[in-house]
Design a protein around this motif. Structure first.
Motif, PDB file in Angstrom:
ATOM      1  N   ARG A  29       0.835  -1.195   0.000  1.00  0.00           N
ATOM      2  CA  ARG A  29       0.000   0.000   0.000  1.00  0.00           C
ATOM      3  C   ARG A  29       0.876   1.253   0.000  1.00  0.00           C
ATOM      4  NH1 ARG A  29       0.624  -0.888   5.470  1.00  0.00           N
ATOM      5  NH2 ARG A  29       0.337   0.903   6.869  1.00  0.00           N
ATOM      6  N   LYS A  30       0.348   2.301  -0.553  1.00  0.00           N
ATOM      7  CA  LYS A  30       1.049   3.581  -0.599  1.00  0.00           C
ATOM      8  C   LYS A  30       0.100   4.638  -0.050  1.00  0.00           C
ATOM      9  CE  LYS A  30       3.296   1.982  -4.781  1.00  0.00           C
ATOM     10  NZ  LYS A  30       2.465   0.753  -4.800  1.00  0.00           N
ATOM     11  N   VAL A  31       0.428   5.161   1.090  1.00  0.00           N
ATOM     12  CA  VAL A  31      -0.418   6.153   1.746  1.00  0.00           C
ATOM     13  C   VAL A  31       0.319   7.493   1.767  1.00  0.00           C
ATOM     14  CG1 VAL A  31      -1.717   6.724   3.817  1.00  0.00           C
ATOM     15  CG2 VAL A  31      -1.348   4.319   3.202  1.00  0.00           C
ATOM     16  N   PRO A  32      -0.250   8.526   1.152  1.00  0.00           N
ATOM     17  CA  PRO A  32       0.424   9.829   1.149  1.00  0.00           C
ATOM     18  C   PRO A  32       0.353  10.478   2.533  1.00  0.00           C
ATOM     19  CG  PRO A  32      -1.741  10.021   0.166  1.00  0.00           C
ATOM     20  CD  PRO A  32      -1.523   8.556   0.411  1.00  0.00           C
ATOM     21  N   PRO A  33       1.291  11.350   2.828  1.00  0.00           N
ATOM     22  CA  PRO A  33       1.305  11.993   4.139  1.00  0.00           C
ATOM     23  C   PRO A  33       0.298  13.121   4.257  1.00  0.00           C
ATOM     24  CG  PRO A  33       3.109  12.804   2.834  1.00  0.00           C
ATOM     25  CD  PRO A  33       2.460  11.734   2.022  1.00  0.00           C
ATOM     26  N   GLN A  34      -0.126  13.384   5.468  1.00  0.00           N
ATOM     27  CA  GLN A  34      -0.871  14.591   5.793  1.00  0.00           C
ATOM     28  C   GLN A  34       0.146  15.573   6.365  1.00  0.00           C
ATOM     29  OE1 GLN A  34      -3.972  13.503   8.528  1.00  0.00           O
ATOM     30  NE2 GLN A  34      -4.700  11.827   7.240  1.00  0.00           N
ATOM     31  N   VAL A  35       0.235  16.729   5.763  1.00  0.00           N
ATOM     32  CA  VAL A  35       1.288  17.674   6.124  1.00  0.00           C
ATOM     33  C   VAL A  35       0.702  18.908   6.785  1.00  0.00           C
ATOM     34  CG1 VAL A  35       3.220  19.041   5.273  1.00  0.00           C
ATOM     35  CG2 VAL A  35       2.699  16.835   4.224  1.00  0.00           C
ATOM     36  N   SER A  36       1.335  19.318   7.864  1.00  0.00           N
ATOM     37  CA  SER A  36       0.909  20.513   8.592  1.00  0.00           C
ATOM     38  C   SER A  36       2.106  21.409   8.850  1.00  0.00           C
ATOM     39  CB  SER A  36       0.265  20.129   9.936  1.00  0.00           C
ATOM     40  OG  SER A  36      -0.845  19.290   9.754  1.00  0.00           O
ATOM     41  N   LEU A  37       1.856  22.696   8.842  1.00  0.00           N
ATOM     42  CA  LEU A  37       2.850  23.671   9.275  1.00  0.00           C
ATOM     43  C   LEU A  37       2.402  24.218  10.614  1.00  0.00           C
ATOM     44  CD1 LEU A  37       3.699  25.718   6.069  1.00  0.00           C
ATOM     45  CD2 LEU A  37       5.007  23.895   7.141  1.00  0.00           C
ATOM     46  N   LEU A  38       3.279  24.163  11.593  1.00  0.00           N
ATOM     47  CA  LEU A  38       2.929  24.559  12.947  1.00  0.00           C
ATOM     48  C   LEU A  38       3.927  25.588  13.458  1.00  0.00           C
ATOM     49  CD1 LEU A  38       2.385  20.924  14.282  1.00  0.00           C
ATOM     50  CD2 LEU A  38       0.644  22.453  13.355  1.00  0.00           C
ATOM     51  N   GLN A  39       3.390  26.618  14.095  1.00  0.00           N
ATOM     52  CA  GLN A  39       4.231  27.651  14.697  1.00  0.00           C
ATOM     53  C   GLN A  39       3.469  28.283  15.854  1.00  0.00           C
ATOM     54  OE1 GLN A  39       5.052  31.304  12.538  1.00  0.00           O
ATOM     55  NE2 GLN A  39       7.226  31.162  13.080  1.00  0.00           N
ATOM     56  N   THR A  40       4.050  28.292  17.031  1.00  0.00           N
ATOM     57  CA  THR A  40       3.343  28.795  18.211  1.00  0.00           C
ATOM     58  C   THR A  40       3.269  30.322  18.224  1.00  0.00           C
ATOM     59  OG1 THR A  40       5.412  28.686  19.473  1.00  0.00           O
ATOM     60  CG2 THR A  40       3.918  26.787  19.604  1.00  0.00           C
ATOM     61  N   ASP A  41       4.322  30.988  17.737  1.00  0.00           N
ATOM     62  CA  ASP A  41       4.314  32.446  17.645  1.00  0.00           C
ATOM     63  C   ASP A  41       5.286  32.853  16.548  1.00  0.00           C
ATOM     64  OD1 ASP A  41       7.052  33.094  18.856  1.00  0.00           O
ATOM     65  OD2 ASP A  41       6.128  31.917  20.445  1.00  0.00           O
ATOM     66  N   PRO A  42       5.229  34.104  16.061  1.00  0.00           N
ATOM     67  CA  PRO A  42       6.047  34.519  14.916  1.00  0.00           C
ATOM     68  C   PRO A  42       7.550  34.334  15.091  1.00  0.00           C
ATOM     69  CG  PRO A  42       4.305  36.113  15.303  1.00  0.00           C
ATOM     70  CD  PRO A  42       4.266  35.165  16.461  1.00  0.00           C
ATOM     71  N   SER A  43       8.046  34.271  16.317  1.00  0.00           N
ATOM     72  CA  SER A  43       9.488  34.151  16.522  1.00  0.00           C
ATOM     73  C   SER A  43       9.936  32.710  16.805  1.00  0.00           C
ATOM     74  CB  SER A  43       9.920  35.045  17.694  1.00  0.00           C
ATOM     75  OG  SER A  43       9.261  34.652  18.889  1.00  0.00           O
ATOM     76  N   SER A  44       9.006  31.774  16.907  1.00  0.00           N
ATOM     77  CA  SER A  44       9.367  30.380  17.189  1.00  0.00           C
ATOM     78  C   SER A  44       9.632  29.623  15.894  1.00  0.00           C
ATOM     79  CB  SER A  44       8.248  29.702  17.976  1.00  0.00           C
ATOM     80  OG  SER A  44       7.077  29.632  17.199  1.00  0.00           O
ATOM     81  N   PRO A  45      10.308  28.466  15.960  1.00  0.00           N
ATOM     82  CA  PRO A  45      10.584  27.683  14.751  1.00  0.00           C
ATOM     83  C   PRO A  45       9.293  27.251  14.053  1.00  0.00           C
ATOM     84  CG  PRO A  45      11.915  26.905  16.590  1.00  0.00           C
ATOM     85  CD  PRO A  45      10.911  27.858  17.169  1.00  0.00           C
ATOM     86  N   VAL A  46       9.364  27.127  12.741  1.00  0.00           N
ATOM     87  CA  VAL A  46       8.250  26.621  11.956  1.00  0.00           C
ATOM     88  C   VAL A  46       8.463  25.119  11.786  1.00  0.00           C
ATOM     89  CG1 VAL A  46       6.985  26.758   9.798  1.00  0.00           C
ATOM     90  CG2 VAL A  46       8.082  28.795  10.741  1.00  0.00           C
TER      91      VAL A  46
END
Length: 315
Positions: free
Chosen positions: A197-214
């Motif tokens: 089986r080939k299952v594509p990923p679910q992708v999210s971009l997460l950032q807690t505040d503008p100065s934190s890592p993405v």
């Protein structure tokens, strides 16, 4: 105000099982002197994926992959019986080794571990296997299939080597070269749909505040061979990027993440891309636009980045 655009490119590859190497592996541990820990624990792997486990406290074999249930209606029952026998055998073996080390009155922690495996090449039919024991975290004795012998790693293992050179050697040789290979073929046949089986990923971009890592987080994909990278204005970005290991999910799929550390003013002046790939086939593109969210929610302070607003299918 410049628009911040981040593009997620999900790139997947065709990764067939045919012509592959398949492996079955067992990792068993017996211990003494560890409070609130099972005296025996066993884990079975197929193609480096956990398919079941056992411990002496529950005294039952547990399946980790649903497709394994199709192997045999009494599969769990047979595995449970086998592991119960291993529990007795390992506890006796641990006592025997402690005797060789003159540790029978020692109340400390001692462990004996077994790692054994067999492999099968689909195309050539070539098989290989190994079996080795460790004691207290160090090599103790291993099976040499080519020279028909046990190889002792410590002087204390010599006596055990003499005891095992007969029936014990024949048992492991027969298992690794025949029975284990038969089981691999069963796993491949019954797990074909699951393995291919080939299952594509679910992708999210997460950032807690503008100065934190993405954080670019991909999850739910199968198989596990994916690469996550960041690009800045179309160029590969290596500085300030921290890519994590591929981790398993409870349902047999996998997840991975890549963090990018960048200052807010840099975001405003550049376009950044998170690329998730296995080959060169682009499956979809997800675009996130912070200012668009702010327009939708006027007066609200939208912290950081949220994922997956616009999805465009690509071929």
């Amino acid at each position: 105000m410049k628009t911040l655009k981040i593009f997620l490119l999900l790139v997947l590859q065709n990764n067939p099982v045919s012509g592959a190497n398949h492996s079955w592996r067992g990792l068993y541990t017996a211990t003494t002197g560890i409070k609130d820990f099972p005296e025996f624990v066993g884990v079975n792997f197929f193609n480096d994926e956990v398919i079941g486990y056992f411990n002496s406290e529950t005294n039952q074999f547990k399946i980790r992959q649903d497709w394994v249930k199709t192997l045999d209606e009494k599969y769990v029952e047979k595995q449970t019986e086998s592991f119960r026998n291993f529990t007795v055998k390992f506890n006796n073996g641990l006592k025997m080794i402690m005797t060789q080390f003159k540790q029978t009155n020692d109340q400390g922690v001692h462990t004996i571990q077994l790692m054994y495996s067999c492999k099968l090449d689909d195309e050539t039919g070539v098989t290989e296997g190994y079996c080795q024991f460790g004691y207290d975290g160090a090599d103790f004795i291993r099976l040499d299939l080519k020279n028909i012998d046990w190889v002792a790693a410590k002087p204390e293992a010599e006596i055990i080597k003499q005891k095992w050179n007969g029936a014990e050697y024949n048992y492991w040789k027969n298992y690794l070269e025949q029975d284990c290979v038969v089981w691999i073929k069963k796993y491949v046949m019954y797990g074909k749909i699951h393995l291919e089986r080939k299952v594509p990923p679910q992708v999210s971009l997460l950032q807690t505040d503008p100065s934190s890592p993405v954080v670019c987080h991909a999850t739910g994909f199968y198989p596990d061979k994916v690469k996550i990278s960041w690009q800045k204005d179309g160029q590969d970005l290596h500085e300030d990027v921290d890519v994590g290991e591929t981790l398993p999910n409870h349902d047999g799929t996998f997840q991975k993440r890549a963090e990018l550390k960048v200052m807010p003013d840099v975001w405003k002046k550049n376009h950044f891309t998170c690329v998730v790939e296995r080959n060169r086939f682009i499956l979809s593109k997800i675009r996130t636009n912070r200012s668009f969210y702010q327009e939708l929610l006027p007066g609200n302070n939208v912290p950081g980045i949220v994922a997956g607003l616009v999805v465009a299918a690509l071929v």
